[in-house]
Design a protein around this motif. Structure first.
Motif, mmCIF file in Angstrom:
data_model
loop_
_atom_site.group_PDB
_atom_site.id
_atom_site.type_symbol
_atom_site.label_atom_id
_atom_site.label_comp_id
_atom_site.label_asym_id
_atom_site.label_seq_id
_atom_site.Cartn_x
_atom_site.Cartn_y
_atom_site.Cartn_z
ATOM 1 N N GLY A 1 12.159 -1.976 50.099
ATOM 2 C CA GLY A 1 12.725 -0.638 50.136
ATOM 3 C C GLY A 1 12.936 -0.007 48.779
ATOM 4 N N ASN A 2 12.645 -0.753 47.727
ATOM 5 C CA ASN A 2 12.845 -0.231 46.375
ATOM 6 C C ASN A 2 11.523 -0.077 45.653
ATOM 7 N N GLN A 3 11.547 0.710 44.609
ATOM 8 C CA GLN A 3 10.365 0.834 43.764
ATOM 9 C C GLN A 3 10.255 -0.372 42.837
ATOM 10 N N ARG A 4 9.040 -0.635 42.401
ATOM 11 C CA ARG A 4 8.831 -1.689 41.426
ATOM 12 C C ARG A 4 9.471 -1.247 40.113
ATOM 13 N N GLN A 5 10.173 -2.164 39.463
ATOM 14 C CA GLN A 5 10.882 -1.817 38.241
ATOM 15 C C GLN A 5 10.660 -2.865 37.159
ATOM 16 N N LEU A 6 10.752 -2.418 35.944
ATOM 17 C CA LEU A 6 10.602 -3.302 34.797
ATOM 18 C C LEU A 6 11.796 -4.250 34.708
ATOM 19 N N VAL A 7 11.525 -5.490 34.350
ATOM 20 C CA VAL A 7 12.583 -6.472 34.121
ATOM 21 C C VAL A 7 12.680 -6.801 32.637
ATOM 22 N N ALA A 8 11.536 -7.141 32.036
ATOM 23 C CA ALA A 8 11.519 -7.532 30.627
ATOM 24 C C ALA A 8 10.122 -7.322 30.079
ATOM 25 N N ARG A 9 10.068 -7.099 28.791
ATOM 26 C CA ARG A 9 8.806 -6.824 28.105
ATOM 27 C C ARG A 9 8.728 -7.638 26.840
ATOM 28 N N ILE A 10 7.520 -8.089 26.504
ATOM 29 C CA ILE A 10 7.305 -8.783 25.242
ATOM 30 C C ILE A 10 6.065 -8.208 24.578
ATOM 31 N N SER A 11 6.203 -7.840 23.319
ATOM 32 C CA SER A 11 5.071 -7.260 22.599
ATOM 33 C C SER A 11 4.075 -8.344 22.215
ATOM 34 N N SER A 12 2.940 -7.921 21.703
ATOM 35 C CA SER A 12 1.941 -8.886 21.263
ATOM 36 C C SER A 12 2.493 -9.772 20.150
ATOM 37 N N GLY A 13 3.443 -9.243 19.404
ATOM 38 C CA GLY A 13 4.034 -10.001 18.312
ATOM 39 C C GLY A 13 5.282 -10.765 18.677
ATOM 40 N N GLY A 14 5.684 -10.664 19.945
ATOM 41 C CA GLY A 14 6.824 -11.440 20.406
ATOM 42 C C GLY A 14 8.147 -10.712 20.447
ATOM 43 N N PHE A 15 8.134 -9.418 20.164
ATOM 44 C CA PHE A 15 9.376 -8.646 20.244
ATOM 45 C C PHE A 15 9.707 -8.398 21.708
ATOM 46 N N THR A 16 10.966 -8.613 22.075
ATOM 47 C CA THR A 16 11.347 -8.541 23.484
ATOM 48 C C THR A 16 12.361 -7.439 23.752
ATOM 49 N N ILE A 17 12.285 -6.881 24.941
ATOM 50 C CA ILE A 17 13.306 -5.973 25.438
ATOM 51 C C ILE A 17 13.605 -6.339 26.890
ATOM 52 N N TYR A 18 14.823 -6.053 27.296
ATOM 53 C CA TYR A 18 15.281 -6.389 28.643
ATOM 54 C C TYR A 18 16.011 -5.210 29.245
ATOM 55 N N THR A 19 15.898 -5.087 30.561
ATOM 56 C CA THR A 19 16.741 -4.124 31.236
ATOM 57 C C THR A 19 18.161 -4.684 31.280
ATOM 58 N N ASP A 20 19.096 -3.816 31.559
ATOM 59 C CA ASP A 20 20.498 -4.239 31.557
ATOM 60 C C ASP A 20 20.748 -5.364 32.553
ATOM 61 N N SER A 21 20.050 -5.331 33.678
ATOM 62 C CA SER A 21 20.280 -6.353 34.703
ATOM 63 C C SER A 21 19.789 -7.730 34.256
ATOM 64 N N ALA A 22 18.850 -7.768 33.328
ATOM 65 C CA ALA A 22 18.271 -9.034 32.874
ATOM 66 C C ALA A 22 18.895 -9.545 31.576
ATOM 67 N N LYS A 23 19.487 -8.652 30.846
ATOM 68 C CA LYS A 23 19.994 -8.996 29.522
ATOM 69 C C LYS A 23 21.023 -10.113 29.596
ATOM 70 N N GLY A 24 20.833 -11.124 28.758
ATOM 71 C CA GLY A 24 21.787 -12.222 28.708
ATOM 72 C C GLY A 24 21.536 -13.325 29.710
ATOM 73 N N ARG A 25 20.692 -13.061 30.701
ATOM 74 C CA ARG A 25 20.407 -14.071 31.725
ATOM 75 C C ARG A 25 18.938 -14.486 31.751
ATOM 76 N N PHE A 26 18.045 -13.560 31.451
ATOM 77 C CA PHE A 26 16.607 -13.816 31.513
ATOM 78 C C PHE A 26 16.026 -13.876 30.110
ATOM 79 N N THR A 27 14.980 -14.680 29.955
ATOM 80 C CA THR A 27 14.264 -14.764 28.688
ATOM 81 C C THR A 27 12.770 -14.690 28.954
ATOM 82 N N ILE A 28 12.127 -13.703 28.351
ATOM 83 C CA ILE A 28 10.678 -13.586 28.453
ATOM 84 C C ILE A 28 10.046 -14.218 27.214
ATOM 85 N N SER A 29 8.943 -14.905 27.430
ATOM 86 C CA SER A 29 8.237 -15.530 26.312
ATOM 87 C C SER A 29 6.754 -15.548 26.635
#
Length: 115
Positions: free
Chosen positions: A42-70
């Motif tokens: 029932g929801n739209q697809r949404q971003l959780v976390a992103r990692i750049s080609s160089g390894g820089f990461t960003i997280y949505t508020d819901s993922a911050k502090g709990r999820f780690t992208i690598s």
């Protein structure tokens, strides 16, 4: 032919952990930013976390502090370590490039957080 194959989902109790993997082929993985997305019923697809080609990461508020992208460029694989899972994290999880390429969507991996 581009293939993104997600794995690692499952049923886990609240507070538990899962590690998702996404194996990529057919793209120049090292030069692409990659991201994890999720879609609950029932929801739209949404971003959780992103990692750049160089390894820089960003997280949505819901993922911050709990999820780690690598990423492991040698294996053309991106990971999502998810800790302290909550029922509201239940969704189908997908990886894709960021920005999204609509042709790249794979089958996803289901994460269900429930006691």
């Amino acid at each position: 032919q581009v293939r993104l194959v997600e794995s690692g989902g499952g049923l886990v109790q609240p507070g538990g952990s899962l590690r998702l993997s996404c194996a990529a082929s057919g793209i120049n993985f090292n030069f692409n930013a990659m991201a994890w997305y999720r879609q609950a019923p029932g929801n739209q697809r949404q971003l959780v976390a992103r990692i750049s080609s160089g390894g820089f990461t960003i997280y949505t508020d819901s993922a911050k502090g709990r999820f780690t992208i690598s990423r492991d460029n040698a294996k053309n694989t991106v990971y999502l370590q998810m800790n302290s899972l909550k029922p509201e994290d239940s969704a189908m999880y997908y990886c894709n490039t960021n920005p999204i390429n609509e042709r790249y969507w794979g089958q996803g991996t289901q994460v269900t957080v429930s006691s």
